[in-house]
Design a protein around this motif. Structure first.
Motif, PDB file in Angstrom:
ATOM      1  N   THR A   1       0.866  -1.354  -0.123  1.00 10.68           N
ATOM      2  CA  THR A   1       0.104  -0.142  -0.175  1.00 10.68           C
ATOM      3  C   THR A   1       1.071   1.198  -0.055  1.00 10.68           C
ATOM      4  OG1 THR A   1      -0.048   0.299   2.391  1.00 10.68           O
ATOM      5  CG2 THR A   1      -1.649  -1.200   1.425  1.00 10.68           C
ATOM      6  N   GLN A   2       0.203   2.439  -0.346  1.00  9.43           N
ATOM      7  CA  GLN A   2       0.708   3.803  -0.270  1.00  9.43           C
ATOM      8  C   GLN A   2      -0.143   4.510   0.753  1.00  9.43           C
ATOM      9  OE1 GLN A   2       1.848   4.908  -4.298  1.00  9.43           O
ATOM     10  NE2 GLN A   2       3.790   4.881  -3.647  1.00  9.43           N
ATOM     11  N   GLY A   3       0.214   4.165   1.989  1.00  8.74           N
ATOM     12  CA  GLY A   3      -0.690   4.870   2.971  1.00  8.74           C
ATOM     13  C   GLY A   3      -2.154   4.233   3.372  1.00  8.74           C
TER      14      GLY A   3
ATOM     15  N   LEU B   1       7.485   5.873  -1.697  1.00  6.32           N
ATOM     16  CA  LEU B   1       7.561   5.243  -0.599  1.00  6.32           C
ATOM     17  C   LEU B   1       6.257   4.250  -0.757  1.00  6.32           C
ATOM     18  CD1 LEU B   1       8.832   7.923   1.984  1.00  6.32           C
ATOM     19  CD2 LEU B   1       9.980   5.914   0.838  1.00  6.32           C
ATOM     20  N   GLY B   2       6.233   3.297   0.372  1.00  6.00           N
ATOM     21  CA  GLY B   2       5.115   2.609   0.358  1.00  6.00           C
ATOM     22  C   GLY B   2       5.272   1.567   1.595  1.00  6.00           C
ATOM     23  N   ASN B   3       4.362   0.587   1.912  1.00  4.55           N
ATOM     24  CA  ASN B   3       4.343  -0.269   2.992  1.00  4.55           C
ATOM     25  C   ASN B   3       3.942  -1.600   2.412  1.00  4.55           C
ATOM     26  OD1 ASN B   3       4.351   2.093   4.643  1.00  4.55           O
ATOM     27  ND2 ASN B   3       2.064   2.162   4.478  1.00  4.55           N
TER      28      ASN B   3
ATOM     29  N   ARG C   1       9.494  -1.009  -7.679  1.00  7.71           N
ATOM     30  CA  ARG C   1      10.245  -1.909  -7.952  1.00  7.71           C
ATOM     31  C   ARG C   1      10.203  -3.172  -6.830  1.00  7.71           C
ATOM     32  NH1 ARG C   1      14.934  -3.108  -5.359  1.00  7.71           N
ATOM     33  NH2 ARG C   1      15.046  -1.362  -4.441  1.00  7.71           N
ATOM     34  N   VAL C   2      10.052  -2.839  -5.625  1.00  5.54           N
ATOM     35  CA  VAL C   2      10.046  -3.818  -4.491  1.00  5.54           C
ATOM     36  C   VAL C   2       8.930  -4.658  -4.769  1.00  5.54           C
ATOM     37  CG1 VAL C   2       9.522  -4.187  -2.027  1.00  5.54           C
ATOM     38  CG2 VAL C   2      11.350  -2.357  -2.865  1.00  5.54           C
ATOM     39  N   ILE C   3       7.850  -4.179  -5.022  1.00  2.00           N
ATOM     40  CA  ILE C   3       6.363  -4.895  -5.560  1.00  2.00           C
ATOM     41  C   ILE C   3       6.856  -5.859  -6.670  1.00  2.00           C
ATOM     42  CG2 ILE C   3       4.096  -4.992  -6.777  1.00  2.00           C
ATOM     43  CD1 ILE C   3       3.800  -2.301  -5.472  1.00  2.00           C
ATOM     44  N   GLN C   4       7.666  -5.769  -7.730  1.00  2.00           N
ATOM     45  CA  GLN C   4       7.878  -6.437  -8.664  1.00  2.00           C
ATOM     46  C   GLN C   4       8.902  -7.744  -7.825  1.00  2.00           C
ATOM     47  OE1 GLN C   4       9.944  -4.182 -11.826  1.00  2.00           O
ATOM     48  NE2 GLN C   4       7.804  -3.689 -12.511  1.00  2.00           N
TER      49      GLN C   4
END
Length: 190
Positions: free
Chosen positions: A133-135, A149-151, A176-179
């Motif tokens: 998520t993003q917030g 940024l994200g969570n 990038r982290v999601i991928q």
């Protein structure tokens, strides 16, 4: 004797050869595949995290100024500076020791909040879902999108996110982290 996995002739006693044993050790989840660290982002902390503090202290400073209390203006200004500096120092210390590691069969979370350290481990077969998520509020979404940024939330099948799950907040370059996480987790979640 022969190796029970590959059929090679064994030099000594045992069930498997050294090559199969080493391969088994790698499969046994001792090697970290991916690590995602919490980001120390002074820009994010000074904007989103401190908005409420700024509003309160600006109000106090304005009230002190209009009541011609010079000492109050300087005192509230000094307290605001101390709180901002303290928030930056604590956030940097917490981010330094907080990360989520992805292995072949499990996810490990190591977190730090002030002087409290948290270590959690959850196997893929115990995970209900991994969510990015993003917030959760308007301001948090806005500032996390602004700073890329994200969570990451890992929801367990049993229990809840607080007691049995994992939360990694303020992750840099979330797209990038999601991928990367999707590639690692992939078919491991059933």
């Amino acid at each position: 004797m022969n190796c029970k996995r590959c059929g090679r002739v064994l030099d000594g006693e045992g069930d498997i050869c050294i090559e199969c044993y080493n391969e088994f050790q790698c499969d046994d989840d001792n090697k970290e595949i991916l690590r995602v660290n919490q980001k120390y982002s002074p820009k994010y902390i000074l904007t989103k995290k401190m908005i409420e503090v700024y509003i309160i202290f600006i109000f106090l400073i304005v009230v002190s100024f209009y009541s011609k209390n010079v000492l109050g203006v300087f005192l509230f200004g000094f307290l605001l500076a101390v709180i901002v500096l303290g928030a930056l120092i604590i956030s940097k210390r917490n981010a330094k020791g907080t990360y989520m590691s992805f292995y072949n069969k499990k996810i490990v979370f190591k977190g730090r909040f002030l002087f409290i350290k948290t270590n959690k481990e959850i196997r893929y077969d115990e995970i209900k879902d991994v969510v990015f998520t993003q917030g959760t509020s308007f301001f948090e979404k806005f500032f996390q999108k602004l700073f890329k940024l994200g969570n990451i939330y890992v929801y367990p099948k049993k229990g809840n996110i607080i007691s049995n799950g994992m939360q990694l907040k303020i992750v840099d370059n979330i797209d990038r982290v999601i991928q990367d996480v999707s590639i690692v987790v992939g078919e491991r979640l059933k």
